[in-house]
Every structure is written in C-alpha cells, then in structure tokens.
Scaffold this motif. Structure first.
Motif, PDB file in Angstrom:
ATOM      1  N   ALA A   1       0.827  -1.215   0.000  1.00 17.85           N
ATOM      2  CA  ALA A   1       0.000   0.000   0.000  1.00 17.85           C
ATOM      3  C   ALA A   1       0.860   1.264   0.000  1.00 17.85           C
ATOM      4  O   ALA A   1       0.416   2.315  -0.463  1.00 17.85           O
ATOM      5  N   ARG A   2       2.104   1.160   0.503  1.00 15.36           N
ATOM      6  CA  ARG A   2       3.020   2.301   0.491  1.00 15.36           C
ATOM      7  C   ARG A   2       3.826   2.354  -0.805  1.00 15.36           C
ATOM      8  O   ARG A   2       4.723   3.185  -0.943  1.00 15.36           O
ATOM      9  N   GLY A   3       3.525   1.437  -1.733  1.00 15.12           N
ATOM     10  CA  GLY A   3       4.137   1.512  -3.055  1.00 15.12           C
ATOM     11  C   GLY A   3       5.336   0.616  -3.284  1.00 15.12           C
ATOM     12  O   GLY A   3       5.980   0.710  -4.322  1.00 15.12           O
ATOM     13  N   ILE A   4       5.654  -0.271  -2.336  1.00 13.04           N
ATOM     14  CA  ILE A   4       6.781  -1.186  -2.521  1.00 13.04           C
ATOM     15  C   ILE A   4       6.282  -2.607  -2.318  1.00 13.04           C
ATOM     16  O   ILE A   4       5.669  -2.915  -1.294  1.00 13.04           O
ATOM     17  N   THR A   5       6.542  -3.463  -3.291  1.00 14.62           N
ATOM     18  CA  THR A   5       6.165  -4.864  -3.155  1.00 14.62           C
ATOM     19  C   THR A   5       7.331  -5.615  -2.522  1.00 14.62           C
ATOM     20  O   THR A   5       8.379  -5.770  -3.146  1.00 14.62           O
ATOM     21  N   PRO A   6       7.170  -6.056  -1.268  1.00 13.38           N
ATOM     22  CA  PRO A   6       8.276  -6.743  -0.594  1.00 13.38           C
ATOM     23  C   PRO A   6       8.512  -8.148  -1.152  1.00 13.38           C
ATOM     24  O   PRO A   6       7.579  -8.781  -1.654  1.00 13.38           O
ATOM     25  N   VAL A   7       9.740  -8.604  -1.056  1.00 10.93           N
ATOM     26  CA  VAL A   7      10.075  -9.945  -1.544  1.00 10.93           C
ATOM     27  C   VAL A   7       9.553 -11.029  -0.597  1.00 10.93           C
ATOM     28  O   VAL A   7       9.313 -12.155  -1.032  1.00 10.93           O
ATOM     29  N   ASP A   8       9.391 -10.705   0.688  1.00 12.50           N
ATOM     30  CA  ASP A   8       8.848 -11.647   1.668  1.00 12.50           C
ATOM     31  C   ASP A   8       8.447 -10.871   2.926  1.00 12.50           C
ATOM     32  O   ASP A   8       8.557  -9.636   2.960  1.00 12.50           O
TER      33      ASP A   8
END
Length: 155
Positions: free
Chosen positions: A128-135
């Motif tokens: 939602a903050r614009g970063i897709t985490p790897v895990d």
C-alpha cells in the motif's frame, strides 16, 4: 542530504531496507543459513561482512534500527537472534553508528494500526506504500524504515 538509515529484521533470513543519501529506498532479504559443512559461527561472520558491504555501497550509514524481539518461537530462533543482535551491535559500536531496537508491536502498529498484525497484513501494508516486498522479512524491514523516517530520521 538525506540521513542514511538501515532497517533490519534480524534472523537467519534477515529483512532489510535502506534509505540512501539520494532519498531512494532499496532492500530485500538476505539468507545467512549455514550448510551442514559449516560451523555455526560462519553465519555471523557472513552477516558482519554483509553489513560492511552495505555500508560501503551506501557511502556510510547514519543510523541502524532493528526489530527488537522479546518472544521467540523456539530456542534455536532465540539463539540465532541473539547472535545476530550481538554481531550487529558490536559492528555498530566499532563503526561509531548509532543503533536502536524497536519493539515488534510498535512496528506493526505503525504499519497497520494493529500491534499484532499478521505477516500477510504487513506485506499488504508495504504494498500500500508503493513497494512490493520480496517476503515478510522485507515487509517488516520496510515498516521499520517507515517508522524511523516518521521519527525524523534521527537517532
């Protein structure tokens, strides 16, 4: 110039997020699992070398924040966390870098509004903050970095 902040979710798979001097955020997760042919201390030597590499690539680190865990799922997790914490704090002291532990509930509350948010909720909050985490480890580190930035980025 931006304060360089390194946020860490310590563990055998360490999540990390770095706010660089250019204001850009980088991160991911790094595995420090040992093979069956290695001694248990090698993971901490690799972790220390990895910290030094991050510091060099970032042209220095102004502040390190880490997830402060008080309850562990098991004895092995507690021992590993203690080893990473000891290595990190000794490394920071050696390099004159201020460091701060932040309770898990504080990080989760900051990211989701709930101090007991699930891994899926933490990943969704990062997205939602614009970063897709790897895990989930990376998601926790991103939330911790966001918390540190909200504190003004100062130790």
């Amino acid at each position: 110039m931006t304060t360089t902040i390194l946020a860490l979710d310590l563990g055998t798979t360490t999540g990390w997020a770095l706010l660089g001097r250019d204001g850009l955020i980088s991160g991911g997760s790094e595995s420090f699992k040992t093979s069956r042919f290695e001694g248990g201390g090698l993971r901490y030597l690799r972790f220390k070398r990895w910290l030094t590499d991050i510091k060099q690539c970032a042209d220095g680190i102004d502040w390190v924040v880490f997830e402060e865990v008080r309850k562990h799922a098991g004895v092995d997790a507690a021992h590993a966390y203690g080893g990473f914490l000891a290595t990190l704090t000794a490394w920071c002291e050696h390099h004159g870098i201020p460091y701060q532990g932040v309770p898990v509930g504080t990080i989760k509350r900051h990211a989701t509004g709930r101090g007991n948010a699930s891994k899926a909720e933490m990943i969704a909050a990062a997205a939602a903050r614009g970063i897709t985490p790897v895990d989930d480890n990376h998601a926790d580190a991103l939330a911790l970095l966001d918390w540190a930035m909200a504190q003004g980025g100062e130790a």
